[in-house]
Design a protein around this motif. Structure first.
Motif, PDB file in Angstrom:
ATOM      1  N   ASN A 217      70.328  35.151  39.869  1.00  9.18           N
ATOM      2  CA  ASN A 217      71.447  35.501  40.616  1.00  9.18           C
ATOM      3  C   ASN A 217      71.430  36.949  41.088  1.00  9.18           C
ATOM      4  N   ILE A 218      70.396  37.159  41.792  1.00 15.07           N
ATOM      5  CA  ILE A 218      69.920  38.492  42.473  1.00 15.07           C
ATOM      6  C   ILE A 218      69.941  38.288  43.872  1.00 15.07           C
ATOM      7  N   THR A 219      70.905  39.119  44.632  1.00 10.03           N
ATOM      8  CA  THR A 219      70.825  39.411  46.046  1.00 10.03           C
ATOM      9  C   THR A 219      69.818  40.237  46.383  1.00 10.03           C
ATOM     10  N   SER A 220      68.781  39.829  47.103  1.00 12.87           N
ATOM     11  CA  SER A 220      67.732  40.665  47.336  1.00 12.87           C
ATOM     12  C   SER A 220      67.867  41.147  48.712  1.00 12.87           C
ATOM     13  N   ASN A 221      67.381  42.408  49.011  1.00 10.44           N
ATOM     14  CA  ASN A 221      67.736  42.969  50.204  1.00 10.44           C
ATOM     15  C   ASN A 221      66.242  42.602  51.014  1.00 10.44           C
ATOM     16  N   THR A 222      66.285  42.631  52.620  1.00  8.54           N
ATOM     17  CA  THR A 222      65.068  42.204  53.179  1.00  8.54           C
ATOM     18  C   THR A 222      63.743  42.677  52.951  1.00  8.54           C
ATOM     19  N   SER A 223      63.827  44.086  52.729  1.00 10.25           N
ATOM     20  CA  SER A 223      62.490  44.475  52.224  1.00 10.25           C
ATOM     21  C   SER A 223      61.812  44.002  51.139  1.00 10.25           C
ATOM     22  N   ARG A 224      62.631  44.032  49.972  1.00  8.51           N
ATOM     23  CA  ARG A 224      61.958  43.350  48.716  1.00  8.51           C
ATOM     24  C   ARG A 224      61.649  41.693  48.911  1.00  8.51           C
ATOM     25  N   THR A 225      62.412  41.020  49.801  1.00  8.91           N
ATOM     26  CA  THR A 225      62.031  39.688  49.829  1.00  8.91           C
ATOM     27  C   THR A 225      60.757  39.629  50.745  1.00  8.91           C
ATOM     28  N   GLU A 226      60.572  40.545  51.661  1.00  7.32           N
ATOM     29  CA  GLU A 226      59.471  40.596  52.470  1.00  7.32           C
ATOM     30  C   GLU A 226      58.277  40.849  51.604  1.00  7.32           C
ATOM     31  N   LYS A 227      58.544  41.973  50.505  1.00  9.61           N
ATOM     32  CA  LYS A 227      57.568  42.266  49.710  1.00  9.61           C
ATOM     33  C   LYS A 227      56.699  41.098  48.774  1.00  9.61           C
ATOM     34  N   PHE A 228      57.861  40.190  48.508  1.00 10.55           N
ATOM     35  CA  PHE A 228      57.570  39.465  47.733  1.00 10.55           C
ATOM     36  C   PHE A 228      56.892  38.149  48.473  1.00 10.55           C
ATOM     37  N   ILE A 229      57.288  38.197  49.677  1.00 14.89           N
ATOM     38  CA  ILE A 229      56.546  36.949  50.576  1.00 14.89           C
ATOM     39  C   ILE A 229      54.906  37.656  50.685  1.00 14.89           C
ATOM     40  N   ALA A 230      54.961  38.779  51.109  1.00 11.49           N
ATOM     41  CA  ALA A 230      53.559  39.319  51.111  1.00 11.49           C
ATOM     42  C   ALA A 230      52.680  39.076  50.086  1.00 11.49           C
ATOM     43  N   SER A 231      53.369  39.089  48.736  1.00 10.19           N
ATOM     44  CA  SER A 231      52.752  38.860  47.738  1.00 10.19           C
ATOM     45  C   SER A 231      52.354  37.522  47.327  1.00 10.19           C
ATOM     46  N   LEU A 232      53.335  36.497  47.801  1.00 11.76           N
ATOM     47  CA  LEU A 232      52.853  35.183  47.795  1.00 11.76           C
ATOM     48  C   LEU A 232      51.745  34.706  48.677  1.00 11.76           C
ATOM     49  N   GLN A 233      51.734  35.275  49.908  1.00 10.14           N
ATOM     50  CA  GLN A 233      50.613  35.014  50.875  1.00 10.14           C
ATOM     51  C   GLN A 233      49.407  35.781  50.331  1.00 10.14           C
ATOM     52  N   GLU A 236      46.903  33.080  47.249  1.00 10.00           N
ATOM     53  CA  GLU A 236      45.703  32.276  47.341  1.00 10.00           C
ATOM     54  C   GLU A 236      44.428  32.907  47.318  1.00 10.00           C
ATOM     55  N   LYS A 237      44.391  34.161  47.491  1.00 11.84           N
ATOM     56  CA  LYS A 237      43.406  34.862  47.664  1.00 11.84           C
ATOM     57  C   LYS A 237      42.791  35.573  46.614  1.00 11.84           C
ATOM     58  N   GLU A 238      43.639  36.074  45.860  1.00  9.13           N
ATOM     59  CA  GLU A 238      43.372  37.127  44.737  1.00  9.13           C
ATOM     60  C   GLU A 238      44.085  36.539  43.458  1.00  9.13           C
ATOM     61  N   ASP A 239      43.288  37.067  42.458  1.00  5.72           N
ATOM     62  CA  ASP A 239      43.654  36.622  40.975  1.00  5.72           C
ATOM     63  C   ASP A 239      44.612  37.741  40.446  1.00  5.72           C
ATOM     64  N   PHE A 240      45.798  37.554  40.269  1.00  7.23           N
ATOM     65  CA  PHE A 240      46.679  38.536  39.857  1.00  7.23           C
ATOM     66  C   PHE A 240      46.970  38.532  38.287  1.00  7.23           C
ATOM     67  N   CYS A 241      46.088  37.777  37.339  1.00  6.18           N
ATOM     68  CA  CYS A 241      46.053  37.928  36.204  1.00  6.18           C
ATOM     69  C   CYS A 241      45.182  38.995  35.394  1.00  6.18           C
ATOM     70  N   GLU A 242      45.668  40.286  36.037  1.00  7.70           N
ATOM     71  CA  GLU A 242      44.869  41.416  35.526  1.00  7.70           C
ATOM     72  C   GLU A 242      46.147  42.469  35.230  1.00  7.70           C
ATOM     73  N   LYS A 243      46.191  43.280  34.313  1.00  5.55           N
ATOM     74  CA  LYS A 243      47.144  44.112  34.056  1.00  5.55           C
ATOM     75  C   LYS A 243      47.590  45.145  35.035  1.00  5.55           C
ATOM     76  N   ALA A 244      46.607  45.791  35.714  1.00  9.46           N
ATOM     77  CA  ALA A 244      46.865  46.549  36.955  1.00  9.46           C
ATOM     78  C   ALA A 244      47.789  45.625  37.931  1.00  9.46           C
ATOM     79  N   ARG A 245      47.326  44.374  38.194  1.00  6.14           N
ATOM     80  CA  ARG A 245      47.718  43.937  39.397  1.00  6.14           C
ATOM     81  C   ARG A 245      49.303  43.296  38.969  1.00  6.14           C
ATOM     82  N   LEU A 246      49.477  43.023  37.591  1.00  6.88           N
ATOM     83  CA  LEU A 246      50.675  42.528  37.212  1.00  6.88           C
ATOM     84  C   LEU A 246      51.603  43.713  37.376  1.00  6.88           C
TER      85      LEU A 246
END
Length: 502
Positions: A217-233, A236-246
């Motif tokens: 139930n969060i209304t995200s602004n465009t900037s945060r949505t784009e940042k989330f999409i950038a992370s999703l992109q 498939e290339k990088e393993d995020f299961c490290e403390k610093a990456r999380l």
């Protein structure tokens, strides 16, 4: 089903919990032995109550019921950890030495030393074949686990002592195995041209990002949505299961005022206010002091499964749901949890290159199923955590609780994620690909009628679909007053034909 004392005697874990006065999260399988009567099994909501015939009665010793539990109730590491805290070491030693080569007895010995980090005064084994800690026919296990020469047991568990869940091989999980889901996806995408799939990817990212925010139930602004999409992109290339990456990921998707530089330092819970100073508690997170060890274990479990031949969906379920149950950050845990599903599925080559599964969209459309997947752990957990609340709504967990988070049975979560992925492939993905295929058809037809910018074609198709294939007079006046009546009629028909609307 209530087991009646007058004709049934509890056995296995149920016997041990009662005898040792332990309050524990119920095991999926509860055993009793009949004094008279026949064998019976009752199944309900993933739980099994089984009554064995009288000759199965193991006797009155703790060791015999531990053996019975492993044989018939399965491996429940959390209950074993609690039981090992209560039993006398000498009693356990005598039981193990009474039949040192028995496979269940050796497992009891191995699990005791694995869970307690204490060594029993028993000599190392020098003979007997190696046995697996978990039966591979019953559990998902890592391949080529470490050998323990002391017990002559192969440690094929999913994680280290600090975070070691189990996932049982249920009929549904075997039916929805990762390989069959992957084949189904590949069969579907072969029906669409490569250029359409490339076009679909951006749309799928948008669907996933919007859905993940909307679930909370969060209304995200465009900037945060784009940042989330950038992370999703990057998933498939990088393993995020490290403390610093999380931590980096959490910072990208939450309001900057709630970004964390480390794991949380306060006790968190999920609740609902019903009146002043009255809360309904839905979930209690681990104590902050337990988090460093639990999270280190979670990340070690990920590394272990990544190279251990674990099916991608099982791997993703354990880590993604494990993450949200550990709840390491003040904010953004749910979005990171859903992101990790994509990260692991992509890294384990579950998803065809150039595509992604908008799993959050399916979770959003099936909220009851998603809630059940979370409540399968959160509800029984509430029965074993002692806590208090102060006048400001701050919670203090008063009991030792780390083992409940360290040794979860995550079968329900694995089944749920498998179902979500199946729906994603067969419904969400197909619907989006069909929509885009229809869009391309409509766009080409419109371009043959009038040459106008893609932006206006997109708008025309969008507003027509909102109005059952027709352009309203208001929208025509506002955006398309340059169209002739003949052009408008032909363009509307092109949209209706493409999307099979009349």
């Amino acid at each position: 089903m209530q087991i009646q004392d007058f004709d049934h005697r509890l056995a296995g874990y149920a016997y041990l919990l009662e005898k040792l006065e332990i309050t524990g999260i119920p095991n999926w399988h509860k055993s009793a032995v009949a004094t008279t009567g026949i064998h019976s099994v009752t199944r309900q909501d993933g739980f099994v109550d089984e009554v064995f015939r009288a000759q199965y009665w193991p006797g009155e010793t703790i060791g015999a019921h531990l053996e019975f539990a492993l044989k018939y109730d399965g491996v429940n590491l959390a209950l074993l950890a609690k039981i090992f805290e209560k039993i006398a070491m000498q009693e356990l030693v005598e039981f193990i030495e009474s039949k040192p080569t028995g496979k269940y007895v050796r497992r009891i010995w191995f699990f005791y030393e694995f869970l307690t980090e204490k060594q029993l005064p028993i000599d190392d084994m020098t003979t007997s074949n190696y046995i697996d800690a978990l039966e591979t026919k019953d559990y998902y296990t890592v391949q080529k686990g470490e050998r323990s020469p002391r017990h002559r047991v192969v440690n094929n568990l999913l994680g280290p002592r600090t975070f070691c869940p189990v996932v049982r091989k249920t009929e549904r999980l075997l039916e929805l195995d990762s390989a069959s889901l992957q084949r189904r996806c590949e069969e579907i995408v072969t029906d669409y041209p490569p250029q359409l799939l490339r076009h679909a990817l951006r749309s799928l990212y948008n669907i996933e990002a919007r859905s993940s925010f909307e679930i909370e139930n969060i209304t995200s602004n465009t900037s945060r949505t784009e940042k989330f999409i950038a992370s999703l992109q990057l998933a498939e290339k990088e393993d995020f299961c490290e403390k610093a990456r999380l931590i980096e990921l959490q910072n990208r998707i939450v309001d900057p005022r709630f970004s964390d530089s480390d794991y949380r330092l306060s006790q968190q819970y999920v609740g609902q206010s019903i009146a002043y100073q009255k809360e309904i508690i839905h979930y209690i997170c681990p104590k902050p002091d337990d988090l460093p060890s639990l999270m280190e274990g979670l990340l070690a479990s990920h590394a272990r499964m990544k190279t251990g031949g674990i099916p991608p969906v099982i791997h993703a379920a354990v880590i993604a749901y494990g993450f949200v149950f550990l709840h390491p950050f003040e904010d953004g845990n749910g979005r990171v949890h859903r992101f990790l599903i994509h990260n692991i599925l992509a890294m384990q080559n579950m998803v065809p290159r150039g595509l992604m599964f908008p799993v959050s969209a399916v979770m959003l459309k099936n909220p009851d199923a998603y809630d059940r997947s979370l409540e399968a752990f959160s509800r029984p957990l509430l029965q074993v955590i002692d806590y208090s609340m102060d006048a400001m709504g701050r919670m203090t967990v008063e009991s030792e609780s780390a083992c409940w988070y360290s040794y979860m049975d995550m079968t329900a979560q694995a089944e749920a994620l498998s179902e979500f992925i199946l729906k994603t492939i067969e419904e969400e993905l197909v619907q989006e690909l069909n929509f885009l295929a229809n869009y391309d058809t409509a766009k080409q037809a419109i371009q043959h009628i009038i040459d106008m910018p893609d932006r206006l074609i997109d708008l025309f198709i969008h507003v027509c679909l909102q109005n059952n294939g027709h352009l309203s007079e208001k929208k025509r006046t506002a955006h398309f007053d340059f169209l002739t009546d003949d052009e408008l009629t032909a363009m509307q028909q092109a949209v209706r034909n493409s999307y099979k609307q009349v």
